[in-house]
Design a protein around this motif. Structure first.
Motif, mmCIF file in Angstrom:
data_model
loop_
_atom_site.group_PDB
_atom_site.id
_atom_site.type_symbol
_atom_site.label_atom_id
_atom_site.label_comp_id
_atom_site.label_asym_id
_atom_site.label_seq_id
_atom_site.Cartn_x
_atom_site.Cartn_y
_atom_site.Cartn_z
ATOM 1 N N SER A 8 0.832 -1.198 0.000
ATOM 2 C CA SER A 8 0.000 0.000 0.000
ATOM 3 C C SER A 8 0.869 1.252 0.000
ATOM 4 N N GLY A 9 0.405 2.273 -0.713
ATOM 5 C CA GLY A 9 1.091 3.552 -0.719
ATOM 6 C C GLY A 9 2.267 3.634 -1.657
ATOM 7 N N LYS A 10 2.595 2.558 -2.351
ATOM 8 C CA LYS A 10 3.742 2.559 -3.257
ATOM 9 C C LYS A 10 3.376 1.856 -4.546
ATOM 10 N N ASP A 11 3.702 2.492 -5.650
ATOM 11 C CA ASP A 11 3.404 1.875 -6.936
ATOM 12 C C ASP A 11 4.303 0.673 -7.175
ATOM 13 N N THR A 12 3.727 -0.358 -7.749
ATOM 14 C CA THR A 12 4.471 -1.536 -8.172
ATOM 15 C C THR A 12 4.327 -1.666 -9.680
ATOM 16 N N TYR A 13 5.457 -1.842 -10.358
ATOM 17 C CA TYR A 13 5.488 -1.873 -11.815
ATOM 18 C C TYR A 13 5.691 -3.302 -12.305
ATOM 19 N N SER A 14 4.688 -3.792 -13.025
ATOM 20 C CA SER A 14 4.750 -5.138 -13.598
ATOM 21 C C SER A 14 5.042 -5.008 -15.092
ATOM 22 N N VAL A 15 6.158 -5.563 -15.523
ATOM 23 C CA VAL A 15 6.528 -5.558 -16.944
ATOM 24 C C VAL A 15 6.070 -6.876 -17.558
ATOM 25 N N ILE A 16 5.196 -6.791 -18.551
ATOM 26 C CA ILE A 16 4.745 -7.982 -19.271
ATOM 27 C C ILE A 16 5.554 -8.079 -20.560
ATOM 28 N N LEU A 17 6.295 -9.184 -20.690
ATOM 29 C CA LEU A 17 7.229 -9.342 -21.797
ATOM 30 C C LEU A 17 6.909 -10.611 -22.586
ATOM 31 N N ARG A 23 15.889 -16.319 -26.734
ATOM 32 C CA ARG A 23 16.884 -16.875 -25.806
ATOM 33 C C ARG A 23 18.102 -15.961 -25.662
ATOM 34 N N GLN A 24 18.561 -15.378 -26.756
ATOM 35 C CA GLN A 24 19.751 -14.531 -26.699
ATOM 36 C C GLN A 24 19.463 -13.163 -26.113
ATOM 37 N N ASN A 25 18.269 -12.646 -26.350
ATOM 38 C CA ASN A 25 17.936 -11.301 -25.888
ATOM 39 C C ASN A 25 17.494 -11.249 -24.434
ATOM 40 N N LEU A 26 16.859 -12.304 -23.961
ATOM 41 C CA LEU A 26 16.187 -12.271 -22.661
ATOM 42 C C LEU A 26 17.120 -11.968 -21.482
ATOM 43 N N PRO A 27 18.317 -12.566 -21.394
ATOM 44 C CA PRO A 27 19.172 -12.252 -20.239
ATOM 45 C C PRO A 27 19.579 -10.787 -20.175
ATOM 46 N N ILE A 28 19.827 -10.174 -21.340
ATOM 47 C CA ILE A 28 20.293 -8.788 -21.344
ATOM 48 C C ILE A 28 19.158 -7.832 -21.010
ATOM 49 N N ILE A 29 17.982 -8.050 -21.598
ATOM 50 C CA ILE A 29 16.859 -7.155 -21.305
ATOM 51 C C ILE A 29 16.448 -7.266 -19.844
ATOM 52 N N THR A 30 16.554 -8.465 -19.268
ATOM 53 C CA THR A 30 16.240 -8.637 -17.848
ATOM 54 C C THR A 30 17.239 -7.899 -16.975
ATOM 55 N N TRP A 31 18.521 -7.990 -17.333
ATOM 56 C CA TRP A 31 19.551 -7.267 -16.583
ATOM 57 C C TRP A 31 19.309 -5.764 -16.647
ATOM 58 N N LEU A 32 18.954 -5.261 -17.824
ATOM 59 C CA LEU A 32 18.688 -3.833 -17.975
ATOM 60 C C LEU A 32 17.471 -3.392 -17.160
ATOM 61 N N LEU A 33 16.435 -4.218 -17.153
ATOM 62 C CA LEU A 33 15.251 -3.899 -16.349
ATOM 63 C C LEU A 33 15.597 -3.865 -14.864
ATOM 64 N N ALA A 104 10.941 -7.666 -26.229
ATOM 65 C CA ALA A 104 12.108 -8.268 -25.601
ATOM 66 C C ALA A 104 13.378 -8.132 -26.422
ATOM 67 N N ASP A 105 13.311 -7.456 -27.561
ATOM 68 C CA ASP A 105 14.411 -7.511 -28.529
ATOM 69 C C ASP A 105 15.283 -6.261 -28.549
ATOM 70 N N PHE A 106 15.217 -5.433 -27.506
ATOM 71 C CA PHE A 106 15.989 -4.195 -27.358
ATOM 72 C C PHE A 106 15.478 -3.045 -28.209
ATOM 73 N N SER A 107 14.416 -3.247 -28.981
ATOM 74 C CA SER A 107 13.849 -2.120 -29.707
ATOM 75 C C SER A 107 13.255 -1.110 -28.726
ATOM 76 N N SER A 215 14.007 6.302 -28.662
ATOM 77 C CA SER A 215 14.824 5.823 -29.779
ATOM 78 C C SER A 215 14.507 4.353 -29.982
ATOM 79 N N PHE A 216 13.920 4.037 -31.102
ATOM 80 C CA PHE A 216 13.547 2.659 -31.431
ATOM 81 C C PHE A 216 14.676 2.061 -32.263
ATOM 82 N N VAL A 217 15.269 0.973 -31.771
ATOM 83 C CA VAL A 217 16.400 0.330 -32.444
ATOM 84 C C VAL A 217 15.982 -1.057 -32.901
ATOM 85 N N ASP A 218 16.298 -1.395 -34.143
ATOM 86 C CA ASP A 218 15.942 -2.703 -34.680
ATOM 87 C C ASP A 218 16.586 -3.807 -33.856
#
Length: 245
Positions: A8-17, A23-33, A104-107, A215-218
């Motif tokens: 209560s009293g604090k926002d919680t942010y749920s990222v739906i991915l 497989r190659q992108n998921l570890p890096i995007i998770t680390w960045l999040l 999930a692809d860094f775009s 900035s949207f990156v392919d």
């Protein structure tokens, strides 16, 4: 399984991915999040919705659940059931009162999330969307044909629907959970047209939408999920929304 309640009293942010062969992108995007939310002292979680990826994405996700416990969960589905239904499915397991949807692809780089949160808090926006087509936003890594296709799709939808959003097809957004739940209840689109349908429906219902230039990156690894069938589906979706609004 019912989601746990945010503190209560604090926002919680749920990222739906949603993922399929990430497989190659998921570890890096998770680390960045993790870095983004931790550095900004924000309560967060990541819901990975995987559609039966054959490349081992789910095995990687399980490792990430251990490495980043208790922030990461995997919700596996039996097959490729579609992007829109992945968001609906993920929301069932989210505990947050704020929902982030992204690719999930860094775009979509997590570094823009704090800006989106700050804008929402400053103006109490129901939705904040990342935009490639306003301010200093832009697209990088696409050839001219794909840039023209994307820009043309947005111009077409803007001309027909007049939604008041500069990037109607963008899928990097922050929602108030209650708003997203109501939009899902009143929006039938579940494919690549879903982002457009959610924005148009939100405007029709009087929800407020703010924009943050991004900035949207392919994608770095893997193949794009967008093909000719999806483009046709998009055009049909625009016309269906025009007919119904």
């Amino acid at each position: 399984m019912a989601p746990a309640k945010p503190s209560s009293g604090k926002d919680t942010y749920s990222v739906i991915l949603p993922t399929f062969n990430e497989r190659q992108n998921l570890p890096i995007i998770t680390w960045l999040l993790n870095r983004t939310f931790t550095e900004n002292n924000l309560d967060w979680e990541l819901i990975i919705v995987d559609d039966g990826s054959p490349d081992g994405t789910q095995e990687v996700a399980k490792q990430l659940m251990t490495a980043y416990a208790p922030h990461v969960q995997l919700q596996a589905r039996s097959g490729k059931l579609g992007l829109g239904t992945a968001y609906v499915h993920g929301l069932r397991f989210a505990r947050g009162n704020r929902i982030v949807i992204m690719d999930a692809d860094f775009s979509h780089h997590p570094k823009f999330i704090p800006q989106m949160i700050a804008l929402q808090r400053a103006h109490d926006y129901d939705i904040v969307t990342g935009t490639r087509y306003a301010g200093d936003g832009g697209v990088y890594g696409w050839d001219l044909k794909r840039k023209l296709t994307s820009k043309g799709a947005n111009i077409f939808a803007d001309t027909v629907l007049r939604p008041g959003v500069s990037d109607l097809t963008g899928s990097f957004r922050l929602y108030k959970r209650s708003v997203l739940e109501k939009l899902f209840e009143s929006t039938d689109a579940r494919g690549f047209t879903m982002q457009m349908a959610l924005a148009v429906t939100a405007k029709a219902k009087g929800y407020s939408i703010g924009e943050v230039p991004i900035s949207f990156v392919d994608r770095v690894y893997g193949d794009s999920k967008l093909g000719g069938e999806e483009i046709v589906e998009y055009a049909k979706g625009v016309l269906q929304l025009w007919w119904s609004t």
